[in-house]
Design a protein around this motif. Structure first.
Motif, PDB file in Angstrom:
ATOM      1  N   PHE A  47       0.857  -1.196   0.000  1.00 28.97           N
ATOM      2  CA  PHE A  47       0.000   0.000   0.000  1.00 28.97           C
ATOM      3  C   PHE A  47       0.887   1.238   0.000  1.00 28.97           C
ATOM      4  O   PHE A  47       0.524   2.279  -0.541  1.00 28.97           O
ATOM      5  N   ALA A  79      -3.118 -10.834  -2.895  1.00 26.74           N
ATOM      6  CA  ALA A  79      -4.168 -11.819  -2.638  1.00 26.74           C
ATOM      7  C   ALA A  79      -3.748 -12.799  -1.554  1.00 26.74           C
ATOM      8  O   ALA A  79      -4.585 -13.419  -0.901  1.00 26.74           O
ATOM      9  N   PHE A 100     -17.724  -3.055   1.786  1.00 25.47           N
ATOM     10  CA  PHE A 100     -18.406  -2.460   0.639  1.00 25.47           C
ATOM     11  C   PHE A 100     -19.865  -2.217   1.038  1.00 25.47           C
ATOM     12  O   PHE A 100     -20.611  -3.181   1.257  1.00 25.47           O
ATOM     13  N   VAL A 130     -11.265 -12.467  -8.147  1.00 17.53           N
ATOM     14  CA  VAL A 130      -9.814 -12.663  -8.174  1.00 17.53           C
ATOM     15  C   VAL A 130      -9.463 -14.127  -8.425  1.00 17.53           C
ATOM     16  O   VAL A 130      -8.619 -14.439  -9.249  1.00 17.53           O
ATOM     17  N   ALA A 164     -10.512  -3.229  -1.795  1.00 25.47           N
ATOM     18  CA  ALA A 164     -10.555  -4.032  -3.018  1.00 25.47           C
ATOM     19  C   ALA A 164      -9.149  -4.525  -3.377  1.00 25.47           C
ATOM     20  O   ALA A 164      -8.961  -5.679  -3.738  1.00 25.47           O
ATOM     21  N   LEU A 165      -8.153  -3.636  -3.258  1.00 24.69           N
ATOM     22  CA  LEU A 165      -6.776  -4.045  -3.567  1.00 24.69           C
ATOM     23  C   LEU A 165      -6.300  -5.108  -2.584  1.00 24.69           C
ATOM     24  O   LEU A 165      -5.576  -6.028  -2.950  1.00 24.69           O
ATOM     25  N   SER A 166      -6.739  -4.987  -1.317  1.00 29.77           N
ATOM     26  CA  SER A 166      -6.234  -5.905  -0.287  1.00 29.77           C
ATOM     27  C   SER A 166      -6.697  -7.344  -0.530  1.00 29.77           C
ATOM     28  O   SER A 166      -6.050  -8.274  -0.073  1.00 29.77           O
ATOM     29  N   ILE A 167      -7.821  -7.524  -1.227  1.00 24.07           N
ATOM     30  CA  ILE A 167      -8.234  -8.901  -1.527  1.00 24.07           C
ATOM     31  C   ILE A 167      -7.731  -9.343  -2.902  1.00 24.07           C
ATOM     32  O   ILE A 167      -8.199 -10.323  -3.458  1.00 24.07           O
ATOM     33  N   GLY A 168      -6.765  -8.609  -3.425  1.00 27.93           N
ATOM     34  CA  GLY A 168      -6.071  -9.069  -4.616  1.00 27.93           C
ATOM     35  C   GLY A 168      -6.608  -8.541  -5.935  1.00 27.93           C
ATOM     36  O   GLY A 168      -6.248  -9.041  -6.991  1.00 27.93           O
ATOM     37  N   MET A 169      -7.488  -7.525  -5.881  1.00 24.68           N
ATOM     38  CA  MET A 169      -7.962  -6.958  -7.145  1.00 24.68           C
ATOM     39  C   MET A 169      -6.889  -6.052  -7.732  1.00 24.68           C
ATOM     40  O   MET A 169      -6.120  -5.425  -7.016  1.00 24.68           O
ATOM     41  N   THR A 170      -6.862  -5.990  -9.070  1.00 20.58           N
ATOM     42  CA  THR A 170      -6.017  -5.003  -9.724  1.00 20.58           C
ATOM     43  C   THR A 170      -6.716  -3.646  -9.607  1.00 20.58           C
ATOM     44  O   THR A 170      -7.920  -3.599  -9.336  1.00 20.58           O
ATOM     45  N   ALA A 203      -1.119  -7.310  -7.516  1.00 22.17           N
ATOM     46  CA  ALA A 203      -2.434  -7.782  -7.068  1.00 22.17           C
ATOM     47  C   ALA A 203      -2.364  -9.244  -6.656  1.00 22.17           C
ATOM     48  O   ALA A 203      -2.933  -9.648  -5.641  1.00 22.17           O
TER      49      ALA A 203
END
Lengths: 269, 268
Positions: A68, A106, A118, A134, B143-149, A102
């Motif tokens: 990050f 994961a 969300f 993913v 969203a990025l933390s669960i591996g999304m681009t 990414a």
């Protein structure tokens, strides 16, 4: 001591057992140096709790581990991957692509202080999204997996509930389930209970404690000293962008060597 | 003769309102489809421009900023004449009547759709940019933390949430766009305004026929208000904000009670 790993401090352990190898991490925001050469190795199944005053760099360090934040220098390896970079054919380190980063992320769960669920998705949809998008899992399988994870964190009755109708503790448990659904090799927690009302902190800590008992490798930024004493294999004391003291909870909390650790503990205990 | 022309011809007014000529209906239809097609294109182009303005590349940001600056800074009327007459006069591009999927599209209608879409896309890009900015940065990080681009995060997490902030001002713009189609008459698009002018000059019932046209424009924008209220209620529901499933009518009624848009709030 809840870790499945019987040794004490293993920062010099053999490479295969190490999930995290962070070496000489430096990070500045503008002219302000936030991390001044931080190194930390974490073995498989180990739980490390980061403590220290606010602004000492704990959160920034945690955010460097899943890219990050991009460190100005230093190397982060998680589960055998160089985070944020790769070696080209000539063996030089180059930046990894967004897709590669990414894929690395994961494998690393991240739990936020403010949950970041969300809001336009129900609890189960929050947990299903990663596996579907993913891991390209089918919706049916993802739903089964998500219900499983929500049941593990004690929310089998909130599957179809929207975040706006959940308490803070419930939201954080959904967020943990969302990370776990990706079967991460490492879980990072950024002050997971700081935004919670006192009466629901316990339910979130219980979930984290159960994870530790299951052998999950975790790095937790926390101000909960009592919890750290109980769940941590090692405690790292941060101050002014450095790890000033690191050791077992007994060493750090009961027999601190550094003056800055003593001063910090006298304020929070 | 003069006196009778000044009098309000009630029969003519009602006849054109309730049983409009096929010419008038054709104009009405063009007004509707030009608006809808232009708006749809504007949303797509606007999204691209909005994303370009968030680019990490300075050149991309600059080009997108220039685009918005020019299109928002010049009048639609001028843009229309440049696109339709200007390009043809300099032999750069000449719009010709086309047959698309068996439907013939007039040259002037093509120019109108292109110009309206480009003009509106500049406004849409600003609306979408504000909508994207209104989504908490933590959503993207989650969203990025669960591996999304970053692209997956945008598509599956950020843009759907931005819709909630985008729909109300978008609806406002579309309302304006439907009325602004009346300027298309200057390049000879036979939409509702031009047809109304033609009926007016051939019958001298100017007041009656323009009052009819006004009522039709009002009907169009009113129908759109209903659709927008329904859309907003639907999005709210998908956020779990409205707890019970409501009918479309109830959603509309509530919308009016909330905003008192038409001043008929408490009478129902």
């Amino acid at each position: 001591m809840t870790s499945s790993n019987p040794q004490g401090s293993r920062s010099d352990g053999d490479g295969t057992a190490l999930i995290v190898q962070a070496t000489d991490i430096r990070k500045s925001f503008g002219h302000q140096e936030v991390l001044k050469s931080i190194s930390l190795d974490v073995a498989r199944g180990e739980v490390v709790v980061l403590i220290g005053p606010s602004g000492s760099g704990k959160t920034t360090f945690l955010r460097c581990l899943n890219h990050f934040e991009k460190p100005n220098s230093g190397v982060v390896q998680v589960n055998g991957h160089l985070i944020g970079s790769k070696q080209d054919r000539s063996g030089r380190r180059v930046d990894a692509s967004a897709r590669e980063i990414a894929r690395q992320r994961a494998e690393i769960g991240f739990v936020f202080q403010h949950f970041n669920l969300f809001p336009n998705r129900t609890a189960v949809e929050n947990v299903m999204l990663g596996p579907i998008k993913v891991q390209k899992m089918s919706k049916d399988r993802a739903r089964t997996l998500a219900i499983d994870q929500l049941t593990k964190v004690g929310l089998s009755d909130k599957i179809d509930t929207y975040p706006s109708q959940l308490s803070g503790g419930q939201k954080q448990r959904v967020a943990i389930a969302r990370s776990l659904a990706m079967s991460p090799a490492l879980m990072l927690f950024d002050e997971p209970t700081s935004a919670l009302d006192p009466e629901v902190i316990g339910e979130v800590l219980t979930v984290i404690r159960n994870l530790a008992n299951d052998g999950m490798t975790m790095i937790i930024v926390s101000h909960e000293i009592g919890f750290a004493r109980e769940v941590a294999d090692r405690v790292a004391m941060f101050d002014d962008g450095q790890i000033v003291e690191i050791g077992t909870p007994q060493q750090v909390f009961d027999r601190p060597v550094q003056a800055r650790t003593k001063a910090f503990l006298s304020k929070v205990l | 003769m003069l006196i009778s022309a000044l009098q309000f011809n009630t029969t003519f007014f009602w006849h054109e309102l309730l049983k409009p000529s096929s010419g008038f209906l054709g104009g009405l239809w063009r007004t509707v489809y030009i608006s809808v097609v232009s708006q749809a294109l504007a949303v797509i182009i606007g999204l691209v421009v909005a994303l370009a303005r968030r680019s990490t590349l300075r050149v991309v940001r600059g080009v997108a900023g220039f685009y918005v600056w020019v299109l928002r800074g010049t009048p639609l009327l001028v843009q229309l004449v440049i696109v339709y007459d200007g390009l043809a006069a300099t032999d750069i591009y000449r719009f010709r009547d086309l047959s698309l999927l068996g439907v013939s599209v007039l040259a002037s209608v093509q120019a109108a759709i292109v110009t309206l879409a480009l003009n509106e896309s500049a406004y849409m890009s600003e609306i979408i940019r504000a909508g994207l900015a209104a989504v908490d940065v933590g959503q993207n990080e989650a969203a990025l933390s669960i591996g999304m681009t970053p692209a997956q995060s945008l598509r599956h997490v950020v843009v759907p949430q931005a819709m909630r902030f985008v729909i109300p001002p978008l609806g406002n713009d579309f309302n304006a766009m439907m009325k602004n189609t009346s300027v298309l008459s200057v390049i000879g698009v036979p939409e509702m305004f031009l047809i109304t002018q033609e009926i007016s000059s051939s019958t001298f019932h100017t007041f009656e026929i323009f009052l009819d046209a006004a009522l039709y424009y009002l009907a169009l924008t009113t129908i759109w208000t209903f659709i927008q209220a329904w859309l907003e209620a639907k999005i709210d529901r998908s956020w779990g904000i409205v707890r019970t499933h409501r009918s479309m009518l109830a959603a509309i009624r509530e919308h009016f009670q909330d905003s008192r848009t038409l001043g008929l709030s408490r009478r129902a």
